[in-house]
Write an enzyme that holds these catalytic residues in place. Structure first.
Site, PDB file in Angstrom:
ATOM      1  N   HIS A 274       2.643 -31.450  -3.902  1.00 42.70           N
ATOM      2  CA  HIS A 274       1.457 -30.867  -3.287  1.00 42.70           C
ATOM      3  C   HIS A 274       0.174 -31.229  -4.009  1.00 42.70           C
ATOM      4  O   HIS A 274      -0.908 -30.884  -3.560  1.00 42.70           O
ATOM      5  CB  HIS A 274       1.584 -29.347  -3.235  1.00 42.70           C
ATOM      6  CG  HIS A 274       1.677 -28.708  -4.592  1.00 42.70           C
ATOM      7  ND1 HIS A 274       2.680 -29.004  -5.482  1.00 42.70           N
ATOM      8  CD2 HIS A 274       0.876 -27.809  -5.214  1.00 42.70           C
ATOM      9  CE1 HIS A 274       2.508 -28.302  -6.594  1.00 42.70           C
ATOM     10  NE2 HIS A 274       1.427 -27.583  -6.452  1.00 42.70           N
ATOM     11  N   CYS A 275       0.256 -31.931  -5.162  1.00 41.99           N
ATOM     12  CA  CYS A 275      -0.934 -32.185  -5.977  1.00 41.99           C
ATOM     13  C   CYS A 275      -1.292 -33.655  -6.095  1.00 41.99           C
ATOM     14  O   CYS A 275      -2.354 -34.083  -5.656  1.00 41.99           O
ATOM     15  CB  CYS A 275      -0.746 -31.593  -7.380  1.00 41.99           C
ATOM     16  SG  CYS A 275      -0.797 -29.794  -7.429  1.00 41.99           S
ATOM     17  N   LEU A 276      -0.416 -34.438  -6.726  1.00 41.86           N
ATOM     18  CA  LEU A 276      -0.787 -35.797  -7.106  1.00 41.86           C
ATOM     19  C   LEU A 276      -1.201 -36.695  -5.949  1.00 41.86           C
ATOM     20  O   LEU A 276      -2.167 -37.455  -6.085  1.00 41.86           O
ATOM     21  CB  LEU A 276       0.353 -36.452  -7.901  1.00 41.86           C
ATOM     22  CG  LEU A 276       0.653 -35.846  -9.269  1.00 41.86           C
ATOM     23  CD1 LEU A 276       1.604 -36.756 -10.030  1.00 41.86           C
ATOM     24  CD2 LEU A 276      -0.614 -35.621 -10.074  1.00 41.86           C
ATOM     25  N   VAL A 278      -2.640 -35.861  -3.301  1.00 47.05           N
ATOM     26  CA  VAL A 278      -3.712 -35.251  -2.518  1.00 47.05           C
ATOM     27  C   VAL A 278      -4.960 -34.952  -3.350  1.00 47.05           C
ATOM     28  O   VAL A 278      -6.080 -35.344  -2.983  1.00 47.05           O
ATOM     29  CB  VAL A 278      -3.208 -33.946  -1.850  1.00 47.05           C
ATOM     30  CG1 VAL A 278      -4.336 -33.230  -1.126  1.00 47.05           C
ATOM     31  CG2 VAL A 278      -2.052 -34.248  -0.907  1.00 47.05           C
ATOM     32  N   ASP A 279      -4.782 -34.271  -4.476  1.00 49.86           N
ATOM     33  CA  ASP A 279      -5.924 -33.714  -5.210  1.00 49.86           C
ATOM     34  C   ASP A 279      -6.983 -34.734  -5.603  1.00 49.86           C
ATOM     35  O   ASP A 279      -8.183 -34.493  -5.405  1.00 49.86           O
ATOM     36  CB  ASP A 279      -5.436 -32.967  -6.452  1.00 49.86           C
ATOM     37  CG  ASP A 279      -4.566 -31.775  -6.106  1.00 49.86           C
ATOM     38  OD1 ASP A 279      -4.414 -31.497  -4.898  1.00 49.86           O
ATOM     39  OD2 ASP A 279      -4.031 -31.140  -7.021  1.00 49.86           O
TER      40      ASP A 279
END
Length: 440
Positions: A274-276, A278-279
């Site tokens: 959910h992070c790498l 996208v963020d």
């Protein structure tokens, strides 16, 4: 006492009523930690299945046990509902909703906006709100503050309080959890930061305050941009080593012997979670409004995004070298989760690898002990995990290891397989000198 002092007192004495909006991988563990600290927590989510599960005392998140949920539900410290009107009785609200990217690569703020607009109906004097959803710098001030102040005369930092605290959940991890991972907090005003720190400090072990919400938002993006760029670097290193005929895994292990100035990252079939993936693109998107091109982010994203296609190309070449075509060959993909020992398939590169193999005409099956079924939303297909993994390995013309789950018996898999392409170095020493194994 002032409104701020009264709220801080209630928070420290655990009299304040807490709500968490969004009960996924971030929201449910946070709800449990707050409840275990003595707060009465109401979880709010639009997914009726999650609400019913929690009401039965059953967890649907691997990092949270059903035993813990059951105890908290039984004691009355944790309740769950889809009714946002409960917020009118709440003193402290944490927003933990998803923040994905749209197909066009720009931030999808719909979940944050929807949750904020519901909250705006019930915001009141003596309330503290903390946004945890990862987003671009300025969201807390420009999106939440604007909407939560609209239509009322409340003054932030005086009548109510608003802050940002980036989530740092790493699914499947046991050494660092929601409880003991240091928590960064930044308020819209100093008073907002003070109130939020008093709340979170009553449940979490380590609090690190920064001067503004923007600093806290940026800290999260720096953390994940650092990892994303370094993974992009080592993925490109893998491509270069393959061209040079050098073992990238040997090179990485050798470099990692240096006790200073080097941090070990490993290549793989692409970014997931959910992070790498996208963020960092949130930051890249934001900087475009300042006419600035975040070149490191864009380049790393290009390399990482192309890794599933690179993997499939390597598999195709390996099959050709063995006088086989990929078309109509049986290919077994091991692992669907984006990281080992979890059931989390968000942005998993396995889905793209499977999709690309299917496009090449391969007859694809997959196995994952944690993921019984997968669905590719973009392409519209779904697939069930095979039952007997070793039987599937024996029947496959090629096995592609995408997720290096610890439960796999790699020695048995190597012994049973005709050919293995290992994207994670899961086979390790078994691959050295073994002609039927190729590694990324």
């Amino acid at each position: 006492m002032s409104i701020k002092e009264t709220l801080i007192k209630d928070l420290k004495e655990k009299k304040a009523r807490v709500a968490v909006l969004g009960l996924g991988y971030v929201g449910l563990p946070l709800s449990v930690v707050f409840a275990q600290a003595g707060f009465h927590v109401t979880g709010v989510d639009t997914d009726a299945r999650k609400i019913e599960s929690l009401k039965r005392g059953v967890s649907y998140i691997p990092d949270v046990t059903s035993e813990a949920v059951g105890q908290l539900v039984k004691s009355g410290h944790l309740t769950a509902t889809s009714d946002f009107s409960v917020l009118k009785e709440i003193d402290a609200v944490s927003i933990c909703v998803p923040t994905p990217l749209r197909q066009t690569g720009d931030p999808d703020m719909s979940f944050i906006i929807s949750a904020t607009e519901e909250l705006a109906k019930y915001v009141h004097t003596g309330m503290v709100v903390v946004l945890e959803s990862t987003t671009y710098p300025g969201t807390t001030r420009e999106v939440l503050l604007q909407r939560l102040e609209q239509g009322n005369s409340l003054k932030v930092g005086q009548d109510w309080f608003l802050a940002f605290s980036p989530e740092r959940v790493d699914p499947g991890r046991e050494d660092y959890t929601t409880l003991n991972t240091p928590k960064v907090l930044g308020g819209i005003t100093p008073a907002c930061g003070e109130v939020a720190a008093a709340w979170y400090g009553g449940a979490l072990q380590h609090i690190h305050t920064v001067s503004t919400a923007e600093a806290a938002e940026m800290a999260k993006l720096l953390e994940n941009t650092f990892r994303m760029i370094n993974i992009g670097l080592v993925n490109e290193m893998a491509i270069m080593c393959e061209r040079l005929g050098v073992d990238v895994w040997e090179v990485i292990d050798a470099a990692a012997t240096k006790p200073f100035g080097f941090m070990k990252f490993t290549p793989g079939p692409g970014l997931g979670g959910h992070c790498l993936p996208v963020d960092p693109l949130y930051l890249s998107w934001k900087m475009k409004s300042f006419n600035y091109n975040a070149r490191f982010i864009e380049l790393a994203s290009e390399i990482n995004t192309n890794m599933p296609r690179y993997v499939v190309g390597r598999v195709l070449d390996a099959m050709n070298d063995r006088s086989r075509t990929l078309k109509d060959s049986k290919v077994l993909v091991l692992g669907a989760a984006y990281k080992p020992d979890t059931d989390d398939v968000r942005e998993s590169p396995a889905l793209d690898v499977i999709g690309l193999l299917r496009q090449k005409g391969a007859l694809v099956e997959y196995h994952d002990p944690y993921v019984p079924r997968i669905h590719h939303e973009k392409e519209g297909w779904h697939m069930d995990s095979v039952g007997d993994v070793l039987k599937a390995v024996r029947e496959a013309d090629a096995v592609v290891i995408v997720t290096d789950h610890k439960v796999y018996d790699y020695a048995a898999i190597v012994a049973s397989a005709a050919f293995i392409f290992d994207t994670r170095n899961a086979t390790g020493a078994l691959a050295i000198g073994n002609s039927k194994i190729e590694r990324l």
